[in-house]
Write an enzyme that holds these catalytic residues in place. Structure first.
Site, PDB file in Angstrom:
ATOM      1  CB  THR A 127     -62.599 -22.547 -70.024  1.00  0.00           C
ATOM      2  OG1 THR A 127     -62.666 -21.991 -71.330  1.00  0.00           O
ATOM      3  CG2 THR A 127     -61.133 -22.821 -69.690  1.00  0.00           C
TER       4      THR A 127
ATOM      5  CG  HIS B 250     -84.771  17.808 -92.032  1.00  0.00           C
ATOM      6  ND1 HIS B 250     -85.312  18.441 -93.117  1.00  0.00           N
ATOM      7  CD2 HIS B 250     -85.734  16.981 -91.546  1.00  0.00           C
ATOM      8  CE1 HIS B 250     -86.551  18.004 -93.292  1.00  0.00           C
ATOM      9  NE2 HIS B 250     -86.823  17.118 -92.361  1.00  0.00           N
TER      10      HIS B 250
END
Length: 858
Positions: A129, A816
């Site tokens: 820019t 788990h």
């Protein structure tokens, strides 16, 4: 030929392929009446002309093929590309068009990439820019913008976001410079907390270069979007007076909110104020925000959601069909237990559970948080933060119609669930032969699963098979859960009682879980170890597995002497082939479809267990459990020794039930997967889908309707859904999020030091080893002495545990991975936020599974 220049008011200017993301957005906003300054866009046609050069094409090709890890080489190629583009010239017809379209005056020249400001990536600050450009200097500034497509930061940004360079192009926005008195950025939602009801503004004097360069501090404001009131105003460190009035702040927030509504998602809006008038300079999506869960029916009050995936130990995004299946399933579970209020919601390809009704009562909230402390401590900490910082999010007016659950309402609304959970505990605790009882329950699960699969197999047509599989999954709740609670809770209560009765041997209770014959996961892992023993008997097989990449089954079949191993391997697949990594996601292949992960584990076992057989390990585990039992009995006071023996028998005898429901469920999920794939084949054969795998991008209703009439699928944007799913996969899901988008920070009661990470101690013991960060358990191996570090684990990862300590970002003591780690006597720390980033591959770490600490040694 496409035009070289388009005014922002031109209808074609809203097309991103011509004007890039930034240009198309500005054109769209200007044409919708927003105060966007005058300007034009140099279209991607110029980029195409400039880069239509053999030398530039060769450089682009080299950049595309360059090794992602070779940063110096990529930077050198990118620099050559930038020079080559800047050395080109701007066509005379474009120069003439710029002169004719734009009057004299300073201009802002901004890059506008075709992938810029997209839902995937904003590219904020990555491209060029230039401000204050005079008419005669426009050509050079435009070429610099085109060249910035290959800036080092843009190239790196695309690599991180997995965006290909070859298909990208660049346009350039040329706008009249606003002589700003004040300028800055307005975020239509809070970019840090995600809250959609609060806007954040940064403001500074002039055009804001000082703020951007870091030489000055911007004023920061937080503004309530509902009424425009300023909630907080912090003046920049180099000033004493605010640069923005409350009136201006309210106006900016209202404009940003309208832009968000126009563009369909929260926006980062760059603005300027000159002579009291607001100008919108650009707008881009706030890509870091996680989507707000969508709930049906929508509620007006603030809702609080908890991630189903984190609770299940699998927080990755699921495609639409799988997400729809699970959303239906959790509502079926809710109805099964008589809970009144619908609580499923979806966001970012994940399922969330509405906890709101269970948080409004302090009594209920306290017990919920205590439970989460066990299974998911970061979620518990996030809920504590929510109640401390935003009590209004969990506040509810008193009264029977408020939706909140006090103790009595909780008991009444959850009585079916409580009755199912505790009703069979007394009988289980008094059972003198729990191991034999568990064998009967296992047969019960097997028989029920066999019967369900027979009913699915009896359905011949794809539509009937798909519907039957879904129906069997729903009705399985009746036989999956009812036999489960009494034995499991009895095992847990027995373990808790042992810790209280013999506190000095509390650590020995975990060792009782080692080598439980009745545990289906232990059996599965043991048989994998036995496969390694068989492979070791065939030198050709052992060499093929350990030398280089993991071979396929076909590769092994071509080897002399592989018959014994392949027979044993096929036997394993016939028993466990329905399981998978991330198996709750039905779209993922099962082991019987792709056995590579299993062969990888066998290879890793061969490398790390030289001279040790699976039987040696089994004997050692049982010996450790036996020694723990002896210690507990010897340490118990004489009057309670008989009770301790019974509790040990109950704990060890029933603990094996913990994986039976998931094991049985996995069988049905594999059947549902096959039914969905058959439906995909049918829809592809009838021209309703381009590919059978696209069935995962549909909903359950769409699959059903499409099988009845393929024309019903004709309007569905399959490619768009695929892109959305890929975006969802890249998102990082929060454990807790509210309906306003607020994500509570997880303030741990034990903040981590620089070299110490805190989590939940899930399996006792202390081990030092080398961190191995595993992202793909299908192909990655874990060696002897390594510490497995992963975002999460599920049953599909279990075989890797036998070689390592475990550290995960997700989980609790009852998930788990924690259970399996304790069963194998492997230290584990779970719920360690950011573990996969903080623990670098190859770093030396100490894992303290007893105290929940991971220490980085070097």
């Amino acid at each position: 030929m496409p035009p070289l220049l388009l005014a922002l008011d031109a209808p074609l200017a809203t097309e991103p392929s011509l004007t890039g993301g930034k240009g198309a957005t500005l054109a769209r906003l200007r044409q919708r009446g927003f105060p966007v300054p005058d300007g034009a866009v140099v279209t991607t046609e110029l980029f195409d002309r400039v880069t239509d050069d053999p030398a530039i094409e060769r450089l682009r090709d080299r950049l595309e093929r360059a090794d992602e890890d070779d940063t110096p080489a990529r930077r050198a190629i990118a620099a050559d590309l930038r020079r080559a583009i800047r050395d080109r010239s701007v066509p005379a017809d474009l120069r003439d068009a710029l002169t004719a379209t734009l009057p004299d005056g300073p201009y802002a020249v901004r890059s506008s990439g075709t992938s810029e400001d997209s839902p995937d990536a904003s590219f904020a600050g990555q491209y060029e820019t230039t401000l204050g450009v005079a008419g005669g200097d426009l050509a050079g500034a435009i070429l610099a913008c085109l060249a910035s497509l290959f800036s080092d930061r843009a190239v790196a940004y695309r690599a991180r976001n997995d965006l290909a360079t070859a298909a990208l192009s660049m346009a350039v926005v040329v706008q009249r410079v606003v002589d700003a008195d004040v300028s800055g950025i307005c975020f239509s939602a809070d970019p840090l907390t995600g809250t959609r009801s609060v806007s954040v503004i940064d403001a500074g004097r002039g055009l804001g270069e000082a703020q951007v360069s870091g030489t000055a501090t911007a004023d920061t404001l937080r503004v309530d979007r509902t009424d425009g009131s300023v909630l907080a105003y912090h003046v920049g460190a180099d000033r004493t007076d605010p640069v923005l009035t409350d009136r201006d702040a309210t106006a900016l927030v209202r404009i940003a909110a309208r832009i968000e509504d126009t563009l369909g998602r929260p926006q980062d809006v760059e603005w300027a104020i000159a002579d009291g008038e607001i100008a919108v300079l650009q707008a881009r999506p706030i890509t870091a925000l996680y989507p707000v869960p969508e709930r049906e029916p929508p509620g007006g009050d603030v809702r609080v959601y908890y991630s189903f995936g984190h609770r299940q130990g699998m927080p990755e995004a699921m495609p639409p069909l799988v997400l729809d299946i699970w959303e239906t399933e959790v509502e079926f579970v809710r109805e099964h237990f008589g809970l009144a209020e619908r609580f499923g919601a979806t966001a970012g390809g994940r399922l969330y559970i509405d906890l709101t009704a269970y948080l409004t009562s302090p009594w209920v909230r306290d017990r919920l948080v205590r439970n989460l402390d066990i299974v998911d401590r970061p979620a518990a900490n996030a809920l504590r933060t929510l109640s401390e910082d935003h009590p209004e999010a969990i506040a509810s007016p008193a009264g029977p119609g408020s939706g909140g659950l006090g103790p009595l309402r909780t008991l009444r609304s959850t009585w079916p669930l409580l009755r199912a959970m505790v009703g069979s505990i007394p009988g289980s605790m008094l059972d003198s032969t729990p191991a034999a009882t568990l064998d009967g329950i296992r047969r019960q699960y097997t028989d029920a699963g066999d019967a369900a699969i027979e009913r699915i197999d009896a359905a011949e047509a794809p539509a009937e098979r798909f519907t039957t599989a879904g129906r069997e999954l729903e009705s399985a709740i009746d036989w999956l859960l009812d036999p489960f609670y009494g034995p499991l809770l009895s095992a847990m209560l027995a373990g808790a009682a042992l810790r209280r009765l013999v506190p000095e041997e509390a650590d020995s209770v975990d060792a009782l879980a080692l080598g439980i014959e009745g545990d289906v996961v232990y059996r599965m892992t043991r048989q994998l170890g036995e496969l390694a023993d068989v492979a070791r008997e065939s030198p050709a097989v052992a060499t093929a597995l350990t030398d280089g990449d993991t071979p396929s089954r076909a590769d092994l079949a071509a080897l002399d002497g592989s018959e014994a191993f392949l027979d044993a391997f096929d036997g394993f697949l016939s028993t466990y082939g329905f399981r998978a990594i991330g198996e709750i996601d039905v779209s993922r292949p099962r082991y019987r479809e792709d056995p590579t992960p299993l062969l990888t584990v066998v290879a890793s076992t061969l490398e790390t267990r030289a001279g040790t057989t699976q039987n040696d390990i089994d004997v050692a585990l049982r010996a450790r459990a036996g020694a723990a039992e002896t210690r507990l009995i010897r340490a118990a006071p004489a009057p309670v020794a008989p009770l301790v023996r019974r509790l040990i028998r109950t704990h060890r005898g029933y603990l094996g039930i913990r994986e039976l429901p998931k094991f049985a469920l996995a069988r049905l999920l594999a059947e549902l997967r096959e039914a969905a794939l058959a439906a995909g084949d049918e829809l592809t054969g009838r021209g309703a889908l381009p590919d059978a795998g696209d069935v995962w991008l549909l909903t359950v209703a769409e699959v059903t309707q499409g099988l009845s009439d393929p024309r019903t699928l004709s309007g569905i944007d399959i490619a768009g859904r695929r892109r959305e799913f890929e975006r969802d996969r890249r998102l990082t899901p929060p454990r807790i999020i509210t309906s306003t988008g607020y994500v509570p920070p997880q303030r741990d009661s034990e903040p981590a030091a620089d070299r110490r990470l805190h989590g939940t101690g899930a399996a006792p013991g202390v081990v030092e080893g080398t961190a191995t960060v595993v992202t793909d358990p299908r192909t990655q191996r874990v060696g002897r002495g390594d510490v497995l570090v992963a975002a999460y684990t599920d049953p599909g990862w279990t075989p890797l545990f036998v070689n390592a300590a475990v550290v995960t970002e997700v989980g609790g003591r009852l998930t788990h991975g924690s259970l399996v780690a304790r069963e194998y006597g492997i230290p584990a720390v779970v719920a360690v936020d950011g573990a996969t980033e903080a623990l670098a591959e190859g770093s030396r770490v100490r894992v303290d599974g007893t105290n929940g600490v991971v220490e980085i040694l070097e």
